[in-house]
Design a protein around this motif. Structure first.
Motif, mmCIF file in Angstrom:
data_model
loop_
_atom_site.group_PDB
_atom_site.id
_atom_site.type_symbol
_atom_site.label_atom_id
_atom_site.label_comp_id
_atom_site.label_asym_id
_atom_site.label_seq_id
_atom_site.Cartn_x
_atom_site.Cartn_y
_atom_site.Cartn_z
ATOM 1 N N VAL A 7 1.794 1.675 13.224
ATOM 2 C CA VAL A 7 2.774 2.981 13.151
ATOM 3 C C VAL A 7 3.380 2.502 11.703
ATOM 4 C CG1 VAL A 7 4.677 3.770 14.179
ATOM 5 C CG2 VAL A 7 2.960 3.308 15.450
ATOM 6 N N VAL A 8 3.738 1.680 11.556
ATOM 7 C CA VAL A 8 4.332 1.264 10.241
ATOM 8 C C VAL A 8 3.413 1.374 8.965
ATOM 9 C CG1 VAL A 8 5.746 -0.549 9.115
ATOM 10 C CG2 VAL A 8 6.057 -0.531 11.317
ATOM 11 N N ALA A 9 2.503 0.916 9.072
ATOM 12 C CA ALA A 9 1.280 0.999 7.995
ATOM 13 C C ALA A 9 1.102 2.648 7.776
ATOM 14 C CB ALA A 9 0.236 0.470 8.331
ATOM 15 N N SER A 10 0.905 3.588 9.046
ATOM 16 C CA SER A 10 0.645 4.840 8.813
ATOM 17 C C SER A 10 1.686 5.403 8.009
ATOM 18 C CB SER A 10 0.534 5.358 10.128
ATOM 19 O OG SER A 10 -0.714 4.942 10.939
ATOM 20 N N CYS A 11 3.064 5.081 8.492
ATOM 21 C CA CYS A 11 4.213 5.645 7.849
ATOM 22 C C CYS A 11 4.133 5.102 6.279
ATOM 23 C CB CYS A 11 5.639 5.295 8.322
ATOM 24 S SG CYS A 11 5.842 5.826 9.962
ATOM 25 N N VAL A 12 3.913 4.065 5.915
ATOM 26 C CA VAL A 12 3.725 3.260 4.357
ATOM 27 C C VAL A 12 2.681 4.443 4.057
ATOM 28 C CG1 VAL A 12 2.969 1.688 2.822
ATOM 29 C CG2 VAL A 12 4.412 1.248 5.012
ATOM 30 N N GLY A 13 1.632 4.872 4.770
ATOM 31 C CA GLY A 13 0.536 5.548 4.049
ATOM 32 C C GLY A 13 1.022 6.831 3.946
ATOM 33 N N LEU A 78 -9.306 3.935 0.599
ATOM 34 C CA LEU A 78 -10.325 3.452 -0.680
ATOM 35 C C LEU A 78 -10.620 4.635 -1.835
ATOM 36 C CD1 LEU A 78 -13.019 1.171 1.106
ATOM 37 C CD2 LEU A 78 -11.326 0.280 -0.568
ATOM 38 N N LEU A 79 -10.778 5.771 -1.191
ATOM 39 C CA LEU A 79 -10.822 6.921 -2.152
ATOM 40 C C LEU A 79 -9.660 7.099 -3.044
ATOM 41 C CD1 LEU A 79 -13.062 9.374 0.041
ATOM 42 C CD2 LEU A 79 -13.871 8.478 -2.262
ATOM 43 N N MET A 80 -8.652 7.110 -2.350
ATOM 44 C CA MET A 80 -7.412 7.055 -3.077
ATOM 45 C C MET A 80 -7.182 6.268 -3.818
ATOM 46 S SD MET A 80 -4.145 8.778 -1.116
ATOM 47 C CE MET A 80 -3.768 7.242 -0.046
ATOM 48 N N ALA A 81 -7.425 4.882 -3.697
ATOM 49 C CA ALA A 81 -7.414 3.830 -4.629
ATOM 50 C C ALA A 81 -8.263 3.948 -5.909
ATOM 51 C CB ALA A 81 -7.469 2.490 -3.934
ATOM 52 N N VAL A 82 -9.577 4.169 -5.404
ATOM 53 C CA VAL A 82 -10.546 4.222 -6.645
ATOM 54 C C VAL A 82 -10.173 5.554 -7.467
ATOM 55 C CG1 VAL A 82 -12.999 4.735 -6.994
ATOM 56 C CG2 VAL A 82 -12.347 3.142 -5.241
ATOM 57 N N GLY A 83 -9.660 6.613 -6.781
ATOM 58 C CA GLY A 83 -9.423 8.005 -7.639
ATOM 59 C C GLY A 83 -8.054 7.777 -8.412
ATOM 60 N N ALA A 84 -7.016 7.142 -8.026
ATOM 61 C CA ALA A 84 -5.840 6.788 -8.697
ATOM 62 C C ALA A 84 -6.074 5.842 -9.907
ATOM 63 C CB ALA A 84 -4.890 6.187 -8.086
ATOM 64 N N ALA A 85 -7.045 4.931 -9.537
ATOM 65 C CA ALA A 85 -7.455 3.850 -10.696
ATOM 66 C C ALA A 85 -8.174 4.534 -11.624
ATOM 67 C CB ALA A 85 -8.137 2.881 -10.124
ATOM 68 N N GLY A 86 -9.172 5.283 -11.330
ATOM 69 C CA GLY A 86 -9.951 6.269 -12.308
ATOM 70 C C GLY A 86 -9.177 7.125 -13.122
ATOM 71 N N LEU A 170 -3.101 -1.900 3.503
ATOM 72 C CA LEU A 170 -3.176 -0.803 4.438
ATOM 73 C C LEU A 170 -4.594 -0.941 5.261
ATOM 74 C CD1 LEU A 170 -1.127 2.223 3.240
ATOM 75 C CD2 LEU A 170 -0.558 0.092 4.450
ATOM 76 N N LEU A 171 -5.617 -1.376 4.531
ATOM 77 C CA LEU A 171 -6.890 -1.547 5.276
ATOM 78 C C LEU A 171 -6.802 -2.680 6.228
ATOM 79 C CD1 LEU A 171 -9.127 -1.335 2.311
ATOM 80 C CD2 LEU A 171 -8.564 0.401 3.499
ATOM 81 N N LEU A 172 -5.975 -3.665 6.118
ATOM 82 C CA LEU A 172 -5.841 -4.808 6.987
ATOM 83 C C LEU A 172 -5.106 -4.308 8.515
ATOM 84 C CD1 LEU A 172 -4.731 -7.556 4.450
ATOM 85 C CD2 LEU A 172 -7.045 -7.029 5.498
ATOM 86 N N VAL A 177 -5.328 0.800 15.157
ATOM 87 C CA VAL A 177 -5.640 2.223 15.420
ATOM 88 C C VAL A 177 -6.752 2.209 16.452
ATOM 89 C CG1 VAL A 177 -6.190 4.169 14.314
ATOM 90 C CG2 VAL A 177 -4.757 2.606 13.026
ATOM 91 N N ARG A 178 -6.682 2.904 17.399
ATOM 92 C CA ARG A 178 -7.759 2.999 18.171
ATOM 93 C C ARG A 178 -8.677 3.781 17.476
ATOM 94 N NH1 ARG A 178 -6.568 6.068 24.227
ATOM 95 N NH2 ARG A 178 -8.643 6.561 24.601
#
Length: 379
Positions: A7-13, A78-86, A170-172, A177-178
């Motif tokens: 839940v906390v990780a989702s809010c951070v997301g 991962l898509l967000m991370a790769v896209g932002a870095a790109g 956040l991947l960790l 998540v169910r």
């Protein structure tokens, strides 16, 4: 559906997707200088982000239930991370646009995926939890411009790179998540609903409500400074009032969370639309305008997150309903600018609050129609 850590990780997301959406605008001066762009060309970065966002919503919806939730959310981060870095490292503008599109795909997956899972994963607390989740988006939207302002627009690549790295931890947390979402019979709303032609009508009006209210949200955010300056306020005061509008939207979602435990989504959205309409009408009075716009932010805040549990109750077996309204909300944000701009061309900037007030009245009418229609089918 979620462990406490998830839940906390989702809010951070949601803080992160709020940051990402808000980074493009403040970076425009540096983008224009680096790539030699016109203002409209520089603005394509955010457009590419929204196009990717719609694609991300539709892709997540297509895979929802077929692939585990953890896998889809992980791919989105991962898509967000790769896209932002790109976007940070792109040597040419077309490559930067492609990267923004890629980041948008991840953005849309996180936006739709977490909203969908929170809508069905917390039982009677889903409305409250959705408001808390979406309030964190507002926190990110406030932080994004502040970060660019602190380091300077010329250093936007560093901000985008840091954003990309912050996604990865956040991947960790996804193991909490169910992997499979509950079916409608397992969730908070397991009875009622509408069928057939009535279902199509209800979904159509929900889409209209989302398109219109997001259009108001974007319209106020985009035109409030211009309107306030036109009626006599200084540029600094107008900018501050607009920041307060966004702040009130974030505060409103936190405030409505405990209210949502005691009152139905229908009641909350009705009050929200009525209050929003009144505030927009009051904003046409120059002396009251800054305060009225703050009220608009407070009242509009709960509509997006509170409508999703109501939608799931009205159409518990319409699997694509959530994707439809969230994608429509993104389209509303894209269309609002040009549509409102055309209306302002013939009516003048002073009419901005009245034009938006008319749209808000349509939101109220749509809400009342939905209450009557869904009530008649669930009794």
């Amino acid at each position: 559906m979620f462990s406490p850590a998830a839940v906390v990780a989702s809010c951070v997301g949601f803080v992160l997707i709020g940051v990402l959406q808000a980074l493009y605008g403040p970076a425009i001066p540096a983008l224009r200088e680096e790539f030699g762009l016109s203002p409209s060309a520089a603005g394509l970065g955010l457009s590419a982000h929204f196009v990717g966002g719609v694609g991300g919503v539709l892709l997540f919806d297509r895979w929802f239930g077929a692939i585990g939730n953890r896998r889809i959310l992980g791919a989105s981060y991962l898509l967000m991370a790769v896209g932002a870095a790109g976007f940070a490292l792109a040597p040419r503008w077309p490559l930067a646009l492609a990267a923004a599109l890629l980041a948008g795909l991840g953005f849309g997956g996180i936006d739709y995926g977490l909203n969908q899972l929170f809508a069905v994963g917390f039982g009677h607390r889903s409305t409250a939890m959705l408001n808390i989740l979406n309030a964190h988006f507002g926190v990110g939207a406030i932080l994004g411009p502040a970060l660019i302002g602190a380091v300077g627009a010329a250093h936007y690549p560093a901000v985008f790179l840091v954003f990309a790295l912050v996604n990865l931890p956040l991947l960790l947390c996804l193991k909490g998540v169910r992997d499979r979402a509950p079916q409608p019979s397992e969730g908070a709303y397991d009875s009622g609903g509408v069928l057939g032609r009535s279902l199509a009508s209800v979904l159509g009006v929900f889409v209209a409500l989302y398109v219109l209210h997001v259009g108001i949200e974007a319209g106020v955010g985009g035109w409030e400074p211009t309107h306030l300056e036109t009626v006599g306020y200084g540029a600094g005061a107008a900018a501050t009032a607009t920041s307060v509008y966004w702040l009130m939207m974030t505060v409103g979602r936190f405030l409505v969370a405990p209210i949502a435990l005691r009152h139905s989504p229908q009641a909350i959205i009705t009050v929200s639309c009525a209050g929003m309409t009144v505030c927009l009408m009051l904003a046409s009075i120059s002396e009251l305008a800054p305060y009225a716009y703050a009220g608009v932010g407070l009242f509009i805040a709960p509509i997006f997150p509170t409508g999703l549990p109501w939608l799931h109750r009205a159409a518990p077996r319409a699997r694509r309903a959530g994707a439809l309204v969230i994608a429509a909300s993104m389209v509303g944000g894209v269309v609002a600018g040009p549509a409102l701009g055309k209306a302002i061309e013939w009516s003048g900037v002073e009419a901005v609050p009245l034009l938006l007030g008319g749209v808000s009245a349509l939101c109220l009418a749509a809400t009342l129609w939905l209450i009557r229609s869904t009530r008649s089918h669930s009794q």
